[in-house]
Design an enzyme around this catalytic site. Structure first.
Site, PDB file in Angstrom:
ATOM      1  N   ARG A  39       0.832  -1.210   0.000  1.00  0.00           N
ATOM      2  CA  ARG A  39       0.000   0.000   0.000  1.00  0.00           C
ATOM      3  C   ARG A  39       0.857   1.246   0.000  1.00  0.00           C
ATOM      4  O   ARG A  39       1.908   1.296   0.623  1.00  0.00           O
ATOM      5  CB  ARG A  39      -0.866   0.053   1.264  1.00  0.00           C
ATOM      6  CG  ARG A  39      -2.054  -0.854   1.223  1.00  0.00           C
ATOM      7  CD  ARG A  39      -2.984  -0.679   2.393  1.00  0.00           C
ATOM      8  NE  ARG A  39      -3.356   0.721   2.590  1.00  0.00           N
ATOM      9  CZ  ARG A  39      -3.574   1.264   3.776  1.00  0.00           C
ATOM     10  NH1 ARG A  39      -3.430   0.546   4.864  1.00  0.00           N
ATOM     11  NH2 ARG A  39      -3.918   2.509   3.880  1.00  0.00           N
ATOM     12  N   GLY A  44       7.015   1.059   5.402  1.00  0.00           N
ATOM     13  CA  GLY A  44       7.888   0.219   4.590  1.00  0.00           C
ATOM     14  C   GLY A  44       7.772   0.517   3.104  1.00  0.00           C
ATOM     15  O   GLY A  44       8.771   0.561   2.383  1.00  0.00           O
ATOM     16  N   CYS A  45       6.562   0.740   2.640  1.00  0.00           N
ATOM     17  CA  CYS A  45       6.345   1.019   1.215  1.00  0.00           C
ATOM     18  C   CYS A  45       6.932   2.374   0.835  1.00  0.00           C
ATOM     19  O   CYS A  45       7.500   2.523  -0.257  1.00  0.00           O
ATOM     20  CB  CYS A  45       4.854   0.965   0.884  1.00  0.00           C
ATOM     21  SG  CYS A  45       4.152  -0.687   1.147  1.00  0.00           S
ATOM     22  N   THR A  46       6.833   3.341   1.730  1.00  0.00           N
ATOM     23  CA  THR A  46       7.394   4.666   1.469  1.00  0.00           C
ATOM     24  C   THR A  46       8.920   4.577   1.414  1.00  0.00           C
ATOM     25  O   THR A  46       9.553   5.133   0.502  1.00  0.00           O
ATOM     26  CB  THR A  46       6.942   5.666   2.544  1.00  0.00           C
ATOM     27  OG1 THR A  46       5.504   5.720   2.541  1.00  0.00           O
ATOM     28  CG2 THR A  46       7.503   7.050   2.293  1.00  0.00           C
ATOM     29  N   ALA A  49       9.942   2.801  -1.925  1.00  0.00           N
ATOM     30  CA  ALA A  49       9.740   3.641  -3.104  1.00  0.00           C
ATOM     31  C   ALA A  49      10.732   4.803  -3.139  1.00  0.00           C
ATOM     32  O   ALA A  49      11.275   5.132  -4.194  1.00  0.00           O
ATOM     33  CB  ALA A  49       8.302   4.169  -3.127  1.00  0.00           C
TER      34      ALA A  49
END
Length: 170
Positions: A39, A44-46, A49
């Site tokens: 998401r 973690g995704c931030t 990316a």
């Protein structure tokens, strides 16, 4: 389950600007780092990316593009990209068709609740469309650096193979 040496399934999905990205169009042009993440705007995704975005130019020097895929919609991707200054292309797989195609849509347990979600996974696909690396259940911190080393070695192997091929044909 997709394995190393398999031909990467082709697909077309919209990005944060609602422009279609077609994986088949990259064959013969670029190596592709295709990473799936749960998401937008989670820690973690931030981190993942932002790390890929920070090193996008390094990957490009080795003929590689970076593509992120999650079930978030295009508008959420655009907000995520703009809020964090991301430069990599983020694709929207709202129906999870590509996530299923790559076998990353899997059962998960979060706070004792079982539900389906994206398993954080990265595929390194060579210029011929072949899966050269499949990294499953990755940890975001330091992941981009590890993937970069795989791409660097891949491009070096290709360059060495081309020189050997030229010598054989001479």
């Amino acid at each position: 389950m997709l394995q190393i040496g398999d031909i990467a399934p082709t697909f077309s999905l919209p990005d944060a600007d609602m422009e279609d990205f077609d994986l088949a169009a990259e064959r013969g042009r670029h190596h592709v780092v295709l990473y799936f993440y749960p998401r937008d705007n989670t820690p973690g995704c931030t981190l993942q990316a932002a790390d890929f975005s920070d090193h996008e130019d390094d990957f490009a020097r080795y003929g590689c593009i970076i593509i992120g895929v999650s079930p978030d919609d295009c508008l959420t991707h655009a907000e995520f990209r703009d809020q964090h200054g991301l430069s990599i292309r983020l694709l929207s797989d709202v129906e999870t068709e590509v996530c299923r195609l790559y076998d990353v849509w899997q059962p998960k347990e979060v706070d004792g609740v079982k539900k389906m979600g994206v398993a954080r996974t990265t595929f390194v696909i060579d210029k011929e469309g072949i899966v050269r690396h499949a990294l499953r259940d990755v940890t975001p911190r330091g992941h981009a650096a590890g993937v970069f080393e795989l791409v660097r070695k891949l491009e070096t192997e290709n360059a060495n193979g081309n020189r050997q091929e030229q010598r054989r044909n001479a």
